[in-house]
Motif scaffolding. Structure first.
Motif, PDB file in Angstrom:
ATOM      1  N   PRO A   1       3.802  13.574 -12.211  1.00  0.00           N
ATOM      2  CA  PRO A   1       5.061  12.872 -11.924  1.00  0.00           C
ATOM      3  C   PRO A   1       6.082  13.720 -11.169  1.00  0.00           C
ATOM      4  O   PRO A   1       6.758  13.209 -10.270  1.00  0.00           O
ATOM      5  CB  PRO A   1       5.583  12.479 -13.307  1.00  0.00           C
ATOM      6  CG  PRO A   1       4.369  12.430 -14.169  1.00  0.00           C
ATOM      7  CD  PRO A   1       3.448  13.495 -13.629  1.00  0.00           C
TER       8      PRO A   1
ATOM      9  N   GLU B   1       7.602  12.677  -7.561  1.00  0.00           N
ATOM     10  CA  GLU B   1       9.046  12.506  -7.371  1.00  0.00           C
ATOM     11  C   GLU B   1       9.567  13.391  -6.248  1.00  0.00           C
ATOM     12  O   GLU B   1      10.377  12.950  -5.429  1.00  0.00           O
ATOM     13  CB  GLU B   1       9.806  12.803  -8.668  1.00  0.00           C
ATOM     14  CG  GLU B   1       9.595  11.789  -9.764  1.00  0.00           C
ATOM     15  CD  GLU B   1      10.237  10.426  -9.501  1.00  0.00           C
ATOM     16  OE1 GLU B   1      11.005  10.278  -8.528  1.00  0.00           O
ATOM     17  OE2 GLU B   1       9.953   9.502 -10.280  1.00  0.00           O
TER      18      GLU B   1
ATOM     19  N   THR C   1       9.233   4.977  -3.788  1.00  0.00           N
ATOM     20  CA  THR C   1       9.553   5.199  -5.193  1.00  0.00           C
ATOM     21  C   THR C   1       8.245   5.435  -5.932  1.00  0.00           C
ATOM     22  O   THR C   1       7.176   4.991  -5.503  1.00  0.00           O
ATOM     23  CB  THR C   1      10.287   3.995  -5.814  1.00  0.00           C
ATOM     24  OG1 THR C   1       9.468   2.833  -5.676  1.00  0.00           O
ATOM     25  CG2 THR C   1      11.639   3.765  -5.144  1.00  0.00           C
ATOM     26  N   VAL C   2       8.334   6.144  -7.033  1.00  0.00           N
ATOM     27  CA  VAL C   2       7.149   6.440  -7.839  1.00  0.00           C
ATOM     28  C   VAL C   2       6.897   5.277  -8.793  1.00  0.00           C
ATOM     29  O   VAL C   2       7.816   4.820  -9.481  1.00  0.00           O
ATOM     30  CB  VAL C   2       7.321   7.763  -8.606  1.00  0.00           C
ATOM     31  CG1 VAL C   2       6.127   8.025  -9.512  1.00  0.00           C
ATOM     32  CG2 VAL C   2       7.515   8.917  -7.625  1.00  0.00           C
ATOM     33  N   GLU C   3       5.636   4.813  -8.795  1.00  0.00           N
ATOM     34  CA  GLU C   3       5.260   3.677  -9.638  1.00  0.00           C
ATOM     35  C   GLU C   3       3.776   3.758  -9.965  1.00  0.00           C
ATOM     36  O   GLU C   3       2.944   3.909  -9.054  1.00  0.00           O
ATOM     37  CB  GLU C   3       5.554   2.375  -8.885  1.00  0.00           C
ATOM     38  CG  GLU C   3       5.152   1.116  -9.611  1.00  0.00           C
ATOM     39  CD  GLU C   3       5.431  -0.119  -8.778  1.00  0.00           C
ATOM     40  OE1 GLU C   3       4.464  -0.824  -8.445  1.00  0.00           O
ATOM     41  OE2 GLU C   3       6.607  -0.355  -8.443  1.00  0.00           O
ATOM     42  N   ASP C   4       3.435   3.679 -11.228  1.00  0.00           N
ATOM     43  CA  ASP C   4       2.029   3.627 -11.664  1.00  0.00           C
ATOM     44  C   ASP C   4       1.181   4.749 -11.071  1.00  0.00           C
ATOM     45  O   ASP C   4       0.063   4.515 -10.608  1.00  0.00           O
ATOM     46  CB  ASP C   4       1.409   2.269 -11.320  1.00  0.00           C
ATOM     47  CG  ASP C   4       2.070   1.124 -12.062  1.00  0.00           C
ATOM     48  OD1 ASP C   4       2.561   1.364 -13.187  1.00  0.00           O
ATOM     49  OD2 ASP C   4       2.110   0.007 -11.516  1.00  0.00           O
TER      50      ASP C   4
ATOM     51  N   PHE D   1       2.933   5.537  -5.119  1.00  0.00           N
ATOM     52  CA  PHE D   1       4.170   5.156  -4.451  1.00  0.00           C
ATOM     53  C   PHE D   1       4.232   3.649  -4.248  1.00  0.00           C
ATOM     54  O   PHE D   1       3.213   2.993  -4.050  1.00  0.00           O
ATOM     55  CB  PHE D   1       4.286   5.816  -3.077  1.00  0.00           C
ATOM     56  CG  PHE D   1       4.499   7.305  -3.112  1.00  0.00           C
ATOM     57  CD1 PHE D   1       5.148   7.921  -4.159  1.00  0.00           C
ATOM     58  CD2 PHE D   1       4.046   8.094  -2.073  1.00  0.00           C
ATOM     59  CE1 PHE D   1       5.353   9.286  -4.180  1.00  0.00           C
ATOM     60  CE2 PHE D   1       4.233   9.460  -2.083  1.00  0.00           C
ATOM     61  CZ  PHE D   1       4.899  10.060  -3.136  1.00  0.00           C
ATOM     62  N   ASN D   2       5.462   3.153  -4.216  1.00  0.00           N
ATOM     63  CA  ASN D   2       5.742   1.790  -3.813  1.00  0.00           C
ATOM     64  C   ASN D   2       6.897   1.860  -2.833  1.00  0.00           C
ATOM     65  O   ASN D   2       7.675   2.818  -2.855  1.00  0.00           O
ATOM     66  CB  ASN D   2       6.116   0.919  -5.021  1.00  0.00           C
ATOM     67  CG  ASN D   2       6.018  -0.563  -4.701  1.00  0.00           C
ATOM     68  OD1 ASN D   2       5.875  -0.964  -3.552  1.00  0.00           O
ATOM     69  ND2 ASN D   2       6.098  -1.382  -5.738  1.00  0.00           N
TER      70      ASN D   2
ATOM     71  N   ALA E   1       0.455  -1.926  -3.137  1.00  0.00           N
ATOM     72  CA  ALA E   1       0.928  -0.759  -3.886  1.00  0.00           C
ATOM     73  C   ALA E   1       0.389  -0.846  -5.311  1.00  0.00           C
ATOM     74  O   ALA E   1       0.033  -1.930  -5.770  1.00  0.00           O
ATOM     75  CB  ALA E   1       2.454  -0.743  -3.890  1.00  0.00           C
ATOM     76  N   PRO E   2       0.339   0.272  -6.014  1.00  0.00           N
ATOM     77  CA  PRO E   2       0.837   1.588  -5.614  1.00  0.00           C
ATOM     78  C   PRO E   2      -0.152   2.312  -4.704  1.00  0.00           C
ATOM     79  O   PRO E   2      -1.365   2.153  -4.836  1.00  0.00           O
ATOM     80  CB  PRO E   2       1.005   2.323  -6.939  1.00  0.00           C
ATOM     81  CG  PRO E   2      -0.017   1.707  -7.835  1.00  0.00           C
ATOM     82  CD  PRO E   2      -0.127   0.268  -7.394  1.00  0.00           C
TER      83      PRO E   2
END
Length: 172
Positions: free
Chosen positions: A106, A110, A124-127, A130-131, A142-143
């Motif tokens: 993570p 980030e 953005t960070v997701e699962d 990135f999304n 995504a992701p």
């Protein structure tokens, strides 16, 4: 800091070997702010080559790139992480060889997302990836996964003064 363990002068016209610092500094200053196209070369399971454009950036002395999990390059890298990444920087054509592995930490996601945002891609960070509101149509939904290139070798050919060409080898 990624530094070569050996440098070989590839110039046949008498120019000095290019220092790795030239390539490294161009990567650091031109990504992600300039419109650069990076190409990742991978190997299909049957041995045939595959190349595709990717969004790549140099962060903290490391090259990162993004790929949709269902893309041919992501499937190739899952089976065989060996790859090349090529780009035309201002005054230098550069090809890097090494291994690319997916990044899931993570804090790294980030950090890299923040640099992408500085360059205009609102990641953005997701699962574990990135999304963003937009991505290359070929990336799929995504992701999107982030990959880190571990450098084994790079070749640079200067297209501006001072001219020259070099191969840099990095310890494994």
């Amino acid at each position: 800091m990624t530094e070569p363990t050996a440098t070989q002068n590839l110039d046949r016209s008498g120019s000095a070997a290019l220092p790795w610092s030239r390539a490294r500094d161009l990567l650091a200053t031109q990504t992600p702010k300039e419109d650069l196209t990076f190409f990742v070369g991978t190997v299909r399971p049957d041995g045939r080559p595959h190349a595709a454009g990717v969004g790549a950036i140099w962060v903290d002395d490391t090259l990162y790139f993004v790929s949709g999990p269902g893309t041919r390059r992501a499937r190739n890298l899952a089976a065989n992480p060996a790859c090349s990444v090529s780009v035309r920087l201002r005054g230098l054509d550069l090809t890097m060889e090494g291994e690319a592995h997916r990044v899931a930490e993570p804090e790294v996601l980030e950090r890299v997302a923040a640099v992408y945002r500085e360059g205009g891609w609102p990641a953005t960070v997701e699962d574990g990836g990135f999304n963003a509101p937009f991505m290359a149509a070929s990336a799929g939904p995504a992701p999107w996964h982030l990959y880190r290139l571990t450098l084994h070798r790079a070749v640079g050919v200067a297209t501006a003064e001072p001219h020259g060409a070099a191969r840099w080898d990095f310890s494994r």
